[in-house]
Design a protein around this motif. Structure first.
Motif, PDB file in Angstrom:
ATOM      1  N   GLU A  32       0.677  -1.023   0.174  1.00 17.53           N
ATOM      2  CA  GLU A  32      -0.384  -0.059  -0.347  1.00 17.53           C
ATOM      3  C   GLU A  32       0.612   1.344  -0.346  1.00 17.53           C
ATOM      4  N   GLY A 181       2.867   1.273  -9.883  1.00 22.35           N
ATOM      5  CA  GLY A 181       1.617   0.266 -10.625  1.00 22.35           C
ATOM      6  C   GLY A 181       0.860   1.801 -11.356  1.00 22.35           C
ATOM      7  N   ALA A 182      -0.725   1.223 -11.817  1.00 21.56           N
ATOM      8  CA  ALA A 182      -1.720   2.245 -12.270  1.00 21.56           C
ATOM      9  C   ALA A 182      -2.315   3.431 -11.333  1.00 21.56           C
ATOM     10  N   SER A 276      -3.301   4.050  -2.753  1.00 22.10           N
ATOM     11  CA  SER A 276      -3.235   2.815  -3.481  1.00 22.10           C
ATOM     12  C   SER A 276      -2.448   1.549  -3.271  1.00 22.10           C
ATOM     13  N   ARG A 277      -3.235   0.476  -3.100  1.00 20.73           N
ATOM     14  CA  ARG A 277      -3.371  -0.636  -3.031  1.00 20.73           C
ATOM     15  C   ARG A 277      -2.805  -1.764  -4.063  1.00 20.73           C
ATOM     16  N   ASP A 278      -2.002  -2.343  -3.644  1.00 16.65           N
ATOM     17  CA  ASP A 278      -1.036  -3.435  -4.545  1.00 16.65           C
ATOM     18  C   ASP A 278      -1.010  -2.639  -6.122  1.00 16.65           C
ATOM     19  N   LYS A 280      -3.428  -0.341  -7.913  1.00 19.20           N
ATOM     20  CA  LYS A 280      -4.494   0.471  -8.216  1.00 19.20           C
ATOM     21  C   LYS A 280      -4.390   1.952  -7.563  1.00 19.20           C
ATOM     22  N   PRO A 281      -6.227   2.120  -8.641  1.00 18.87           N
ATOM     23  CA  PRO A 281      -6.439   3.653  -8.629  1.00 18.87           C
ATOM     24  C   PRO A 281      -6.468   4.533  -7.087  1.00 18.87           C
ATOM     25  N   GLU A 283      -7.962   5.727  -4.302  1.00 16.79           N
ATOM     26  CA  GLU A 283      -9.155   6.079  -3.631  1.00 16.79           C
ATOM     27  C   GLU A 283      -9.020   6.585  -1.963  1.00 16.79           C
TER      28      GLU A 283
END
Length: 288
Positions: A32, A181-182, A276-278, A280-281, A283
């Motif tokens: 994270e 990542g993203a 961002s978790r892993d 991902k976009p 939040e």
């Protein structure tokens, strides 16, 4: 007073690599990435905590928020910082840093080295010298590996420094882009229109779902051209309530909303934390 450590490029690179290698050992790895934008009044301060548990503080808010900032850091379990980065030598960005530097363990400090003869900046340099914190010079293109796939890339300051801007110190802010990542974020400091034009003309990658809006939402930044290149989904404005500059300006808010960005403000929401978790976009974390 000595301005900064004198190190050649090879020695400096070796120091940075060694620094992060040492810091990477024995740390807990949570997949994270978190960024907290602190409510520090009319000023800027944000904390990055990487998947490798490296902690980077960008700016330290105004002097009147110094104890509150230190308390916010300690409430989050921060007793050491791997890097303190100052975007530019204005009081609303550096005022809280001497207290942080004297109270926490700071492994390295970085700024653009833009000339300043202010007493506040001299106080900051004195604190760094007293605590024997290595001082590094920010340069566009430098990458700082934060571990776990997170990377902080410096897109500024301009080289050579911009001299003819409305505010040279603002225009020569250290602009950074964080990727995982993203998830990508761009932190604009107090960059001005001239800074933005330079980034676009050089073809820098500024695409980012998260934007720390420049200069508290000033009308002298966040041009339509920059926002089109960034395409932010989430825009954070660090700003004080009822400030004398009328930040953020209505035209800036209109441009951000016109891009479809959700706008959050520290004068209204208080501390804002995103994660961002892993990879991902982004939040928003409820409760800051």
């Amino acid at each position: 007073m000595k301005r900064r450590l004198q190190t050649g490029p090879a020695r400096l690179l070796a120091f940075v690599v060694s620094l992060w290698s040492v810091l990477g050992s024995g740390l807990s790895w949570a997949d994270e990435l978190r960024v907290t934008f602190f409510s520090v009044g009319q000023g800027d301060s944000l904390l990055i905590v990487s998947p490798g548990n490296k902690r980077v503080l960008i700016d330290g808010g105004p002097p009147e928020s110094r104890q509150a900032l230190l308390g916010k850091l300690r409430q989050r379990g921060v007793e050491s910082l791997d890097l303190v980065l100052l975007t530019h030598p204005h009081l609303d960005h550096l005022g809280g840093l001497p207290t942080v530097i004297r109270s926490l363990s700071v492994r390295a400090f970085m700024d653009a080295g833009f000339p300043s003869d202010s007493n506040a900046y001299a106080t900051l340099l004195k604190a760094l010298e007293e605590q024997r914190v290595p001082v590094l010079k920010a340069a566009a293109g430098r990458k700082i590996d934060l571990g776990g796939g997170a990377m902080l890339t410096l897109l500024g300051p301009p080289a050579p420094f911009l001299q003819s801007a409305r505010s040279a110190a603002n225009a020569n802010s250290v602009v950074t882009r964080l990727t995982y990542g993203a998830a990508a974020a761009i932190f604009m400091g107090d960059a001005e229109l001239e800074t933005e034009q330079g980034l676009l003309q050089r073809g820098e990658t500024v695409l980012a779902g998260l934007l720390k809006v420049a200069h508290h939402g000033s009308k002298y930044a966040s041009s339509a051209a920059l926002l089109k290149a960034v395409q932010p989904k989430l825009a954070i404005i660090s700003v004080g309530a009822v400030n004398e500059y009328n930040h953020p300006t209505p035209e800036t808010i209109t441009r951000l909303q016109g891009m479809g960005a959700t706008v959050l403000r520290t004068d209204q929401q208080g501390d804002v934390t995103v994660r961002s978790r892993d990879g991902k976009p982004w939040e928003v974390v409820p409760g800051g």
